[in-house]
Design a protein around this motif. Structure first.
Motif, mmCIF file in Angstrom:
data_model
loop_
_atom_site.group_PDB
_atom_site.id
_atom_site.type_symbol
_atom_site.label_atom_id
_atom_site.label_comp_id
_atom_site.label_asym_id
_atom_site.label_seq_id
_atom_site.Cartn_x
_atom_site.Cartn_y
_atom_site.Cartn_z
ATOM 1 N N GLN A 75 102.781 47.484 27.272
ATOM 2 C CA GLN A 75 104.170 47.001 27.735
ATOM 3 C C GLN A 75 104.629 48.018 28.928
ATOM 4 N N SER A 76 104.030 48.869 29.649
ATOM 5 C CA SER A 76 104.207 49.649 30.537
ATOM 6 C C SER A 76 104.102 49.029 31.862
ATOM 7 N N PRO A 77 104.750 49.661 32.887
ATOM 8 C CA PRO A 77 104.098 49.118 34.267
ATOM 9 C C PRO A 77 102.935 49.486 34.820
ATOM 10 N N VAL A 78 102.354 48.247 35.490
ATOM 11 C CA VAL A 78 101.082 48.455 36.252
ATOM 12 C C VAL A 78 101.149 48.894 37.375
ATOM 13 N N TYR A 79 100.143 49.992 37.783
ATOM 14 C CA TYR A 79 100.305 50.633 38.890
ATOM 15 C C TYR A 79 98.769 50.244 39.686
ATOM 16 N N LEU A 80 98.999 50.232 41.077
ATOM 17 C CA LEU A 80 97.870 50.277 41.789
ATOM 18 C C LEU A 80 97.706 51.248 42.870
ATOM 19 N N GLN A 81 97.005 52.189 42.747
ATOM 20 C CA GLN A 81 96.952 53.624 43.395
ATOM 21 C C GLN A 81 95.947 53.318 44.713
ATOM 22 N N MET A 82 96.440 53.121 45.887
ATOM 23 C CA MET A 82 95.562 52.846 47.161
ATOM 24 C C MET A 82 95.507 54.082 47.897
ATOM 25 N N ASN A 83 94.146 54.444 48.042
ATOM 26 C CA ASN A 83 93.712 55.529 48.953
ATOM 27 C C ASN A 83 92.763 55.096 49.985
ATOM 28 N N ASP A 84 92.707 55.721 51.194
ATOM 29 C CA ASP A 84 92.058 55.594 52.170
ATOM 30 C C ASP A 84 92.238 54.086 52.833
ATOM 31 N N LEU A 85 93.358 53.826 52.987
ATOM 32 C CA LEU A 85 93.745 52.397 53.336
ATOM 33 C C LEU A 85 93.199 51.969 54.757
ATOM 34 N N LYS A 86 92.688 50.667 54.650
ATOM 35 C CA LYS A 86 92.110 50.421 55.901
ATOM 36 C C LYS A 86 92.805 49.099 56.464
ATOM 37 N N PRO A 87 92.828 48.663 57.799
ATOM 38 C CA PRO A 87 93.586 47.563 58.451
ATOM 39 C C PRO A 87 93.133 46.542 57.422
ATOM 40 N N GLU A 88 91.777 46.286 56.962
ATOM 41 C CA GLU A 88 91.374 44.982 56.343
ATOM 42 C C GLU A 88 92.140 44.783 54.911
#
Length: 120
Positions: A75-88
């Motif tokens: 029941q906790s928040p869901v996270y999306l850790q995004m590293n090395d982001l690209k223009p795509e």
């Protein structure tokens, strides 16, 4: 009714990082799948990552090794850790919740989305 709200999007330079959060109001059935999807203009919405209430995680091939989906408990928040982001990676990112039991089993809930823009 379950309502989802995403946060954490913004403008970031290539190679940078962002962490998205998905907060749910209302109770989601204990057995469920939470996911992140994204949609760029002119393209179909695509799956980015999912995590089940059992802790199993899946990723699109395009983000493996760069993105991590997580939650502390069902029941906790869901996270999306995004590293090395690209223009795509530029897209509107949507949170998804799918109960796997109860009266609304299999029904998809969606948040309004948060914009992620990766640009120099």
């Amino acid at each position: 009714q379950v309502q989802l709200v995403e946060s954490g999007g913004g403008l970031v330079r290539p190679g940078g990082s962002l962490r998205l959060s998905c907060a749910a109001s209302g109770r989601i059935f204990a057995r469920n799948v939470m996911g992140w999807y994204r949609q760029a203009p002119g393209k179909q919405r695509e799956l980015v990552a999912t995590v089940t209430s059992d802790g199993d995680r899946t990723y699109a091939n395009s983000v493996k090794g760069r993105f991590t989906i997580s939650r502390d408990h069902v029941q906790s928040p869901v996270y999306l850790q995004m590293n090395d982001l690209k223009p795509e990676d530029t897209a509107v990112y949507y949170c998804n919740a799918r109960p796997l039991g109860g009266a609304l089993s299999g029904h998809d809930y969606w948040g309004p989305g948060t914009q992620v823009t990766v640009s120099s």
